[in-house]
Write a protein that holds these residues in place. Structure first.
Motif, PDB file in Angstrom:
ATOM      1  N   THR A  38       0.906  -1.257  -0.008  1.00 21.04           N
ATOM      2  CA  THR A  38       0.219  -0.093  -0.074  1.00 21.04           C
ATOM      3  C   THR A  38       0.812   1.107  -0.026  1.00 21.04           C
ATOM      4  O   THR A  38       1.805   1.362   0.753  1.00 21.04           O
ATOM      5  CB  THR A  38      -1.041  -0.053   1.206  1.00 21.04           C
ATOM      6  OG1 THR A  38      -1.906  -1.293   1.318  1.00 21.04           O
ATOM      7  CG2 THR A  38      -1.788   1.415   1.257  1.00 21.04           C
ATOM      8  N   GLY A  39       0.672   2.077  -1.130  1.00 19.77           N
ATOM      9  CA  GLY A  39       1.412   3.393  -1.070  1.00 19.77           C
ATOM     10  C   GLY A  39       0.798   4.476  -0.093  1.00 19.77           C
ATOM     11  O   GLY A  39      -0.255   4.089   0.493  1.00 19.77           O
ATOM     12  N   HIS A  40       1.451   5.746  -0.063  1.00 17.44           N
ATOM     13  CA  HIS A  40       0.873   6.435   0.702  1.00 17.44           C
ATOM     14  C   HIS A  40       0.663   7.989  -0.166  1.00 17.44           C
ATOM     15  O   HIS A  40       0.738   9.010   0.464  1.00 17.44           O
ATOM     16  CB  HIS A  40       1.898   6.942   1.739  1.00 17.44           C
ATOM     17  CG  HIS A  40       3.087   7.141   1.786  1.00 17.44           C
ATOM     18  ND1 HIS A  40       3.706   8.153   1.238  1.00 17.44           N
ATOM     19  CD2 HIS A  40       4.157   6.149   1.804  1.00 17.44           C
ATOM     20  CE1 HIS A  40       4.967   8.066   1.044  1.00 17.44           C
ATOM     21  NE2 HIS A  40       5.227   6.772   1.411  1.00 17.44           N
ATOM     22  N   GLY A  41       0.533   8.027  -1.395  1.00 13.05           N
ATOM     23  CA  GLY A  41       0.551   9.249  -2.044  1.00 13.05           C
ATOM     24  C   GLY A  41       0.219   9.009  -3.601  1.00 13.05           C
ATOM     25  O   GLY A  41       1.126   7.907  -3.961  1.00 13.05           O
ATOM     26  N   PHE A  42      -0.296   9.646  -4.319  1.00 13.58           N
ATOM     27  CA  PHE A  42      -0.443   9.550  -5.635  1.00 13.58           C
ATOM     28  C   PHE A  42      -0.350  10.862  -6.178  1.00 13.58           C
ATOM     29  O   PHE A  42      -1.540  11.795  -5.673  1.00 13.58           O
ATOM     30  CB  PHE A  42      -1.888   8.761  -6.168  1.00 13.58           C
ATOM     31  CG  PHE A  42      -1.876   8.503  -7.693  1.00 13.58           C
ATOM     32  CD1 PHE A  42      -1.136   7.944  -8.272  1.00 13.58           C
ATOM     33  CD2 PHE A  42      -2.913   9.411  -8.316  1.00 13.58           C
ATOM     34  CE1 PHE A  42      -1.238   7.726  -9.742  1.00 13.58           C
ATOM     35  CE2 PHE A  42      -3.099   9.277  -9.777  1.00 13.58           C
ATOM     36  CZ  PHE A  42      -2.131   8.359 -10.400  1.00 13.58           C
ATOM     37  N   ALA A  43       0.063  11.109  -7.432  1.00 15.12           N
ATOM     38  CA  ALA A  43       0.034  12.566  -8.211  1.00 15.12           C
ATOM     39  C   ALA A  43       0.095  12.304  -9.497  1.00 15.12           C
ATOM     40  O   ALA A  43       0.784  11.283 -10.146  1.00 15.12           O
ATOM     41  CB  ALA A  43       1.190  13.516  -7.747  1.00 15.12           C
ATOM     42  N   VAL A  44      -0.392  13.333 -10.400  1.00 16.42           N
ATOM     43  CA  VAL A  44      -0.124  13.157 -11.815  1.00 16.42           C
ATOM     44  C   VAL A  44       0.747  14.626 -12.170  1.00 16.42           C
ATOM     45  O   VAL A  44       0.040  15.500 -12.010  1.00 16.42           O
ATOM     46  CB  VAL A  44      -1.656  13.116 -12.530  1.00 16.42           C
ATOM     47  CG1 VAL A  44      -1.243  13.243 -14.054  1.00 16.42           C
ATOM     48  CG2 VAL A  44      -2.443  12.013 -11.931  1.00 16.42           C
ATOM     49  N   HIS A  45       1.684  14.247 -12.853  1.00 14.70           N
ATOM     50  CA  HIS A  45       2.582  15.659 -13.229  1.00 14.70           C
ATOM     51  C   HIS A  45       2.904  15.561 -14.630  1.00 14.70           C
ATOM     52  O   HIS A  45       3.381  14.500 -15.134  1.00 14.70           O
ATOM     53  CB  HIS A  45       3.701  15.550 -12.326  1.00 14.70           C
ATOM     54  CG  HIS A  45       3.450  15.527 -10.848  1.00 14.70           C
ATOM     55  ND1 HIS A  45       2.966  16.686 -10.302  1.00 14.70           N
ATOM     56  CD2 HIS A  45       4.161  14.656  -9.944  1.00 14.70           C
ATOM     57  CE1 HIS A  45       2.970  16.648  -9.036  1.00 14.70           C
ATOM     58  NE2 HIS A  45       3.653  15.369  -8.735  1.00 14.70           N
ATOM     59  N   PRO A  46       2.991  16.382 -15.454  1.00 17.71           N
ATOM     60  CA  PRO A  46       3.690  16.636 -16.756  1.00 17.71           C
ATOM     61  C   PRO A  46       5.092  15.989 -16.618  1.00 17.71           C
ATOM     62  O   PRO A  46       5.724  16.461 -15.615  1.00 17.71           O
ATOM     63  CB  PRO A  46       3.507  18.024 -17.317  1.00 17.71           C
ATOM     64  CG  PRO A  46       2.506  18.442 -16.258  1.00 17.71           C
ATOM     65  CD  PRO A  46       2.641  17.925 -15.081  1.00 17.71           C
ATOM     66  N   GLY A  47       5.828  15.191 -17.476  1.00 21.15           N
ATOM     67  CA  GLY A  47       7.001  14.809 -17.647  1.00 21.15           C
ATOM     68  C   GLY A  47       7.467  14.490 -18.856  1.00 21.15           C
ATOM     69  O   GLY A  47       6.981  14.905 -20.122  1.00 21.15           O
TER      70      GLY A  47
END
Length: 311
Positions: A38-47
């Motif tokens: 189980t992770g503890h963070g999710f984000a969507v970023h340009p790359g």
């Protein structure tokens, strides 16, 4: 290689490369095969390495144009707008209506290290014909910047156009791939990490001494300047003046995504301003130290006003 024609061209960097949307999951560590964590963070970023380097060049003070491909999807508008918001000329970033935009799945461990899996999408549709269509743009650049997240034939063609026009070339062969000496001999600034250097030079890089040997091999293959980044150990530069080591700037590592791209942005921006290679390397390293102290790819790239160098 460079020639006198470079003195008359507009001082603009042209980046040929990839644009990806990064889907970033934070976790204490990466799962083993067959394991679920189980992770503890999710984000969507340009790359994407190409877009990251273009953004880094722009934020660190250089005029920039980009050549690349996006798909026909929701990510495409966000990726294109990110370039425009940075003041980048995106006229040569085309759209392929049959494909999705490039996507990267990134796991960032609490140590700051990351693991990345790419789906190239429209990046793989960039063609030699598209590069030829931008030949004048490339031939008029102050510096051409490339990576290897678009088809290799496109990279070869862009390098050939730039070399014929006397445009200096900064090449970051990432993801790592074997290269022949004929291509390397056209490169003014070959920027590699330990893995890339080891693969191209055929010499393992495990410490500063082995990095020095690998850099020397790459220099002997024809590159004018070899810049070998060593993470927390700083960087090595090998050229006709010898080999120099630059210690890393102190920082707290949060996420190493885009650290190398930020280094290249600072390096490139300083070079087209006429800075010495020593100062350009230090600007790139200082910017990279800020980058790794922040999460994400493009969101972590600093602006020039944030980067302070002692003279």
């Amino acid at each position: 290689m460079t020639d006198d024609r470079s003195q008359d061209r507009p001082r603009r960097i042209v980046v040929v490369g990839s644009l990806n949307m990064d889907l970033v999951l934070s976790a204490a560590r990466c799962p083993e095969a067959g394991e679920t964590l189980t992770g503890h963070g999710f984000a969507v970023h340009p790359g994407g390495k190409g877009a990251n380097q273009a953004i880094a060049c722009a934020r660190l003070g250089a005029p920039v144009a980009m050549v690349g491909r996006l798909g026909q999807d929701g990510f495409a508008a966000t990726l294109r707008q990110g370039l425009l918001d940075a003041g980048i000329d995106a006229d040569a970033v085309g759209t392929d209506p049959s494909l999705a935009s490039g996507t990267a799945m990134i796991i960032v461990e609490d140590s700051g290290q990351n693991r990345i899996l790419l789906a190239p999408g429209a990046n793989a549709a960039l063609s030699v014909a598209a590069i030829d269509a931008e030949a004048e743009r490339i031939a008029q650049a102050a510096l051409l910047v490339l990576q290897l997240e678009v088809p290799f034939a496109c990279v070869e063609r862009a390098i050939a156009i730039a070399a014929d026009a006397g445009v200096p070339i900064l090449f970051n062969p990432a993801p790592a791939a074997a290269l022949d000496a004929g291509l390397i001999a056209k490169i003014d600034y070959l920027v590699v990490n330990e893995t890339e250097a080891a693969l191209i030079a055929g010499h393992a890089v495990i410490d500063r001494a082995s990095a020095t040997i690998a850099a020397g091999i790459l220099l002997s293959m024809g590159a004018r300047h070899v810049l070998l980044t060593l993470g927390a150990e700083g960087a090595l530069v090998a050229d006709g003046a010898g080999v120099r080591h630059y210690p890393a700037f102190p920082t707290t590592v949060v996420d190493t995504t885009a650290a190398g791209d930020t280094f290249i942005g600072g390096l490139a921006a300083a070079l087209i301003e006429g800075a010495t290679l020593d100062r350009a390397v230090r600007l790139g390293m200082a910017a990279s130290a800020i980058c790794v102290s922040r999460p994400g790819a493009q969101p972590s790239i600093p602006f020039r006003a944030e980067v302070v160098l002692a003279d």
